[in-house]
Write a protein that holds these residues in place. Structure first.
Motif, PDB file in Angstrom:
ATOM      1  N   GLY A 195       0.764  -1.170   0.078  1.00 56.00           N
ATOM      2  CA  GLY A 195       0.077   0.054  -0.021  1.00 56.00           C
ATOM      3  C   GLY A 195       0.977   1.314  -0.033  1.00 56.00           C
ATOM      4  O   GLY A 195       1.936   1.281  -0.206  1.00 56.00           O
ATOM      5  N   TYR A 196       0.288   2.431   0.318  1.00 52.72           N
ATOM      6  CA  TYR A 196       0.932   3.743   0.228  1.00 52.72           C
ATOM      7  C   TYR A 196       0.532   4.422   1.691  1.00 52.72           C
ATOM      8  O   TYR A 196      -0.705   4.199   1.932  1.00 52.72           O
ATOM      9  CB  TYR A 196       0.579   4.549  -1.091  1.00 52.72           C
ATOM     10  CG  TYR A 196       1.137   4.068  -2.313  1.00 52.72           C
ATOM     11  CD1 TYR A 196       2.344   4.404  -2.595  1.00 52.72           C
ATOM     12  CD2 TYR A 196       0.263   3.243  -3.217  1.00 52.72           C
ATOM     13  CE1 TYR A 196       2.975   3.873  -3.825  1.00 52.72           C
ATOM     14  CE2 TYR A 196       0.934   2.691  -4.438  1.00 52.72           C
ATOM     15  CZ  TYR A 196       2.174   3.087  -4.698  1.00 52.72           C
ATOM     16  OH  TYR A 196       2.726   2.813  -5.796  1.00 52.72           O
TER      17      TYR A 196
ATOM     18  N   GLU B 209      -2.043  11.772 -14.755  1.00 47.93           N
ATOM     19  CA  GLU B 209      -1.590  12.554 -13.671  1.00 47.93           C
ATOM     20  C   GLU B 209      -0.637  11.986 -12.901  1.00 47.93           C
ATOM     21  O   GLU B 209      -1.232  11.385 -11.741  1.00 47.93           O
ATOM     22  CB  GLU B 209      -2.626  13.150 -12.899  1.00 47.93           C
ATOM     23  CG  GLU B 209      -3.731  14.241 -13.897  1.00 47.93           C
ATOM     24  CD  GLU B 209      -2.941  15.453 -14.305  1.00 47.93           C
ATOM     25  OE1 GLU B 209      -1.855  15.853 -13.669  1.00 47.93           O
ATOM     26  OE2 GLU B 209      -3.226  15.950 -15.417  1.00 47.93           O
ATOM     27  N   PRO B 210       0.692  11.637 -13.293  1.00 47.29           N
ATOM     28  CA  PRO B 210       1.492  10.968 -12.194  1.00 47.29           C
ATOM     29  C   PRO B 210       1.718  11.818 -11.044  1.00 47.29           C
ATOM     30  O   PRO B 210       1.862  12.957 -11.052  1.00 47.29           O
ATOM     31  CB  PRO B 210       2.595  10.760 -12.965  1.00 47.29           C
ATOM     32  CG  PRO B 210       2.728  11.974 -13.953  1.00 47.29           C
ATOM     33  CD  PRO B 210       1.232  12.173 -14.399  1.00 47.29           C
ATOM     34  N   ASP B 211       1.969  10.995  -9.790  1.00 48.41           N
ATOM     35  CA  ASP B 211       2.068  11.668  -8.558  1.00 48.41           C
ATOM     36  C   ASP B 211       2.997  10.892  -7.639  1.00 48.41           C
ATOM     37  O   ASP B 211       3.111  11.109  -6.651  1.00 48.41           O
ATOM     38  CB  ASP B 211       0.741  12.007  -7.901  1.00 48.41           C
ATOM     39  CG  ASP B 211      -0.096  10.753  -7.557  1.00 48.41           C
ATOM     40  OD1 ASP B 211      -0.012   9.826  -8.274  1.00 48.41           O
ATOM     41  OD2 ASP B 211      -0.971  10.943  -6.571  1.00 48.41           O
ATOM     42  N   ILE B 212       3.500   9.803  -8.177  1.00 44.58           N
ATOM     43  CA  ILE B 212       4.272   8.743  -7.269  1.00 44.58           C
ATOM     44  C   ILE B 212       5.559   8.462  -8.084  1.00 44.58           C
ATOM     45  O   ILE B 212       5.486   8.127  -9.180  1.00 44.58           O
ATOM     46  CB  ILE B 212       3.678   7.329  -6.883  1.00 44.58           C
ATOM     47  CG1 ILE B 212       2.487   7.801  -6.075  1.00 44.58           C
ATOM     48  CG2 ILE B 212       4.644   6.479  -6.371  1.00 44.58           C
ATOM     49  CD1 ILE B 212       1.506   6.299  -5.816  1.00 44.58           C
ATOM     50  N   ALA B 213       6.476   8.480  -7.623  1.00 48.22           N
ATOM     51  CA  ALA B 213       7.898   7.843  -8.063  1.00 48.22           C
ATOM     52  C   ALA B 213       8.292   6.959  -7.159  1.00 48.22           C
ATOM     53  O   ALA B 213       8.400   7.166  -6.067  1.00 48.22           O
ATOM     54  CB  ALA B 213       9.016   9.047  -8.499  1.00 48.22           C
TER      55      ALA B 213
ATOM     56  N   GLU C  66      -1.881   0.617  -6.589  1.00 43.76           N
ATOM     57  CA  GLU C  66      -2.467   2.113  -6.950  1.00 43.76           C
ATOM     58  C   GLU C  66      -4.042   1.926  -7.217  1.00 43.76           C
ATOM     59  O   GLU C  66      -4.496   0.778  -7.691  1.00 43.76           O
ATOM     60  CB  GLU C  66      -1.879   2.532  -8.248  1.00 43.76           C
ATOM     61  CG  GLU C  66      -0.201   2.748  -8.112  1.00 43.76           C
ATOM     62  CD  GLU C  66       0.448   1.673  -8.135  1.00 43.76           C
ATOM     63  OE1 GLU C  66       1.432   1.519  -7.695  1.00 43.76           O
ATOM     64  OE2 GLU C  66       0.143   0.505  -8.998  1.00 43.76           O
ATOM     65  N   ARG C  67      -4.504   2.877  -7.036  1.00 44.24           N
ATOM     66  CA  ARG C  67      -6.280   3.056  -7.369  1.00 44.24           C
ATOM     67  C   ARG C  67      -6.361   3.660  -8.832  1.00 44.24           C
ATOM     68  O   ARG C  67      -7.557   4.125  -9.112  1.00 44.24           O
ATOM     69  CB  ARG C  67      -6.829   3.774  -6.505  1.00 44.24           C
ATOM     70  CG  ARG C  67      -6.659   3.209  -4.752  1.00 44.24           C
ATOM     71  CD  ARG C  67      -7.428   3.909  -3.806  1.00 44.24           C
ATOM     72  NE  ARG C  67      -6.981   3.331  -2.547  1.00 44.24           N
ATOM     73  CZ  ARG C  67      -7.533   3.941  -1.288  1.00 44.24           C
ATOM     74  NH1 ARG C  67      -8.358   4.943  -1.401  1.00 44.24           N
ATOM     75  NH2 ARG C  67      -7.276   3.336  -0.297  1.00 44.24           N
ATOM     76  N   ALA C  68      -5.482   3.562  -9.774  1.00 38.59           N
ATOM     77  CA  ALA C  68      -5.818   4.134 -11.049  1.00 38.59           C
ATOM     78  C   ALA C  68      -5.137   3.095 -11.887  1.00 38.59           C
ATOM     79  O   ALA C  68      -3.967   2.429 -11.691  1.00 38.59           O
ATOM     80  CB  ALA C  68      -5.278   5.465 -11.279  1.00 38.59           C
TER      81      ALA C  68
ATOM     82  N   ILE D  79       7.478   5.619 -12.344  1.00 42.02           N
ATOM     83  CA  ILE D  79       6.465   6.954 -12.057  1.00 42.02           C
ATOM     84  C   ILE D  79       5.161   6.359 -12.600  1.00 42.02           C
ATOM     85  O   ILE D  79       4.820   5.744 -13.482  1.00 42.02           O
ATOM     86  CB  ILE D  79       7.109   8.041 -13.072  1.00 42.02           C
ATOM     87  CG1 ILE D  79       8.455   8.594 -12.979  1.00 42.02           C
ATOM     88  CG2 ILE D  79       6.100   9.025 -12.897  1.00 42.02           C
ATOM     89  CD1 ILE D  79       8.927   9.402 -14.062  1.00 42.02           C
ATOM     90  N   ARG D  80       4.262   6.501 -11.349  1.00 38.82           N
ATOM     91  CA  ARG D  80       2.702   6.210 -11.604  1.00 38.82           C
ATOM     92  C   ARG D  80       1.893   7.194 -11.068  1.00 38.82           C
ATOM     93  O   ARG D  80       2.191   8.390 -10.412  1.00 38.82           O
ATOM     94  CB  ARG D  80       2.896   5.015 -10.518  1.00 38.82           C
ATOM     95  CG  ARG D  80       3.847   3.989 -10.588  1.00 38.82           C
ATOM     96  CD  ARG D  80       3.932   3.011  -9.551  1.00 38.82           C
ATOM     97  NE  ARG D  80       5.181   2.164  -9.515  1.00 38.82           N
ATOM     98  CZ  ARG D  80       5.362   1.291  -8.771  1.00 38.82           C
ATOM     99  NH1 ARG D  80       4.360   0.547  -8.239  1.00 38.82           N
ATOM    100  NH2 ARG D  80       6.387   0.327  -9.032  1.00 38.82           N
ATOM    101  N   GLN D  81       0.886   6.906 -11.612  1.00 39.09           N
ATOM    102  CA  GLN D  81      -0.450   7.737 -10.993  1.00 39.09           C
ATOM    103  C   GLN D  81      -1.055   7.022  -9.825  1.00 39.09           C
ATOM    104  O   GLN D  81      -1.702   5.538 -10.179  1.00 39.09           O
ATOM    105  CB  GLN D  81      -1.482   8.086 -12.312  1.00 39.09           C
ATOM    106  CG  GLN D  81      -2.737   8.887 -11.569  1.00 39.09           C
ATOM    107  CD  GLN D  81      -3.652   9.449 -12.776  1.00 39.09           C
ATOM    108  OE1 GLN D  81      -2.919   9.282 -14.063  1.00 39.09           O
ATOM    109  NE2 GLN D  81      -4.798   9.356 -12.696  1.00 39.09           N
ATOM    110  N   SER D  82      -1.358   7.408  -8.731  1.00 39.20           N
ATOM    111  CA  SER D  82      -1.861   6.721  -7.388  1.00 39.20           C
ATOM    112  C   SER D  82      -3.196   6.587  -7.536  1.00 39.20           C
ATOM    113  O   SER D  82      -3.835   5.426  -7.044  1.00 39.20           O
ATOM    114  CB  SER D  82      -1.327   7.395  -6.277  1.00 39.20           C
ATOM    115  OG  SER D  82      -2.042   8.543  -6.012  1.00 39.20           O
TER     116      SER D  82
END
Length: 210
Positions: free
Chosen positions: A55-56, A105-109, A128-130, A203-206
Motif C-alpha cells: 500500500g501507500y 496525472e502521475p504523482d508517485i515515483a 495504485e487506485r488508477a 513513475i505512476r498515478q496513484s
C-alpha cells in the motif's frame, strides 16, 4: 512499449544526481522487509507517496514525511507517455498493446537501487487506485527484465535487456502484467555515470487522495 536510448547522456547524469539527493535522509533510501519476513535485495526511496507492502502512506520508513513528488519527473513522465503512444516505441513481443493514456496525472515515483546480485521477483503493480500507465526509466547497469502475462507468474513471458537510458511504458491490457528483474549485468554501466549497479525509476498515478 520500449523506447531504447530515450534518455541522452546528459539527462542520465542529471537523474543520477537527483537520485542521490532523494536517497539522503530523512525519508531516504531504505531496505524493505516483506510481511513474510524476507528482505528485498533492492533498496528504494519513494516520492509523493511512500510505498510499503502492499500500500501507500504519507510517512516514510523512518517515520518522517515522504519527500514531495518532483515536478520534473511529472514532466518527464508526460513526455514519456506521449512518445510511447505516439508510435515511436517498439512493441514488446507477447503482450497486448497499450490503450489510450487519457488523463494522465502521475504523482508517485519509486526509485530502486539494484546493487550487484540484486533482483526482483515477478509481481504486479496493483497497489495504485488508477490504471494509468507505468513509466519505467533505467540507469546504470543493464538488466534482464521479465515481462509476463496478467494471470500468473508462469509463462508466457518475454525477457528483454534494459540498458541505461531506456524507457519502458506498460499500460492498458499490459498494465497488470507480472514483471520483475531476473538479474543485472555488473560492469555494463557507463563509467561517466559514477554509478555502481542499476537505478530504476518508476513513475505512476496513484489515484489516492489525502
Amino acid at each position: 512499449m520500449l523506447l531504447p536510448g530515450w534518455l541522452d547522456a546528459d539527462a542520465q547524469l542529471r537523474l543520477v544526481a537527483a537520485c542521490r539527493e532523494w536517497a539522503r535522509p530523512p525519508a531516504g533510501m531504505h531496505t524493505v522487509r516483506m510481511p513474510t519476513g524476507g528482505v528485498m535485495s533492492v533498496r528504494m526511496v519513494s516520492l509523493g507517496w511512500h510505498w510499503y507492502p502492499y500500500g501507500y502512506r504519507r510517512t516514510a520508513a523512518d517515520g518522517t514525511p515522504v519527500k514531495a513528488f518532483p515536478p520534473e519527473l511529472g514532466d518527464l513522465a508526460h513526455r514519456a507517455v506521449a512518445d510511447a503512444y505516439g508510435g515511436e516505441g517498439e512493441h514488446v513481443s507477447g503482450v497486448a498493446g497499450i490503450a489510450g493514456a487519457g488523463a494522465y496525472e502521475p504523482d508517485i515515483a519509486i526509485v530502486n537501487h539494484y546493487p550487484h546480485g540484486a533482483k526482483m521477483g515477478l509481481h504486479q503493480d496493483r497497489d495504485e487506485r488508477a490504471d494509468a500507465p507505468v513509466v519505467s526509466l533505467s540507469l546504470g547497469d543493464t538488466c534482464v527484465f521479465r515481462l509476463g502475462n496478467t494471470r500468473t507468474r508462469t509463462r508466457p513471458w518475454t525477457d528483454l535487456e534494459l540498458h541505461s537510458g531506456d524507457l519502458l511504458v506498460f499500460g492498458g491490457p499490459a498494465r497488470y502484467a507480472y514483471h520483475g528483474v531476473v538479474r543485472t549485468l555488473p560492469g555494463t554501466a557507463d563509467p561517466a555515470l559514477g554509478l555502481t549497479g542499476r537505478l530504476n525509476i518508476t513513475i505512476r498515478q496513484s489515484g489516492l487522495f489525502d
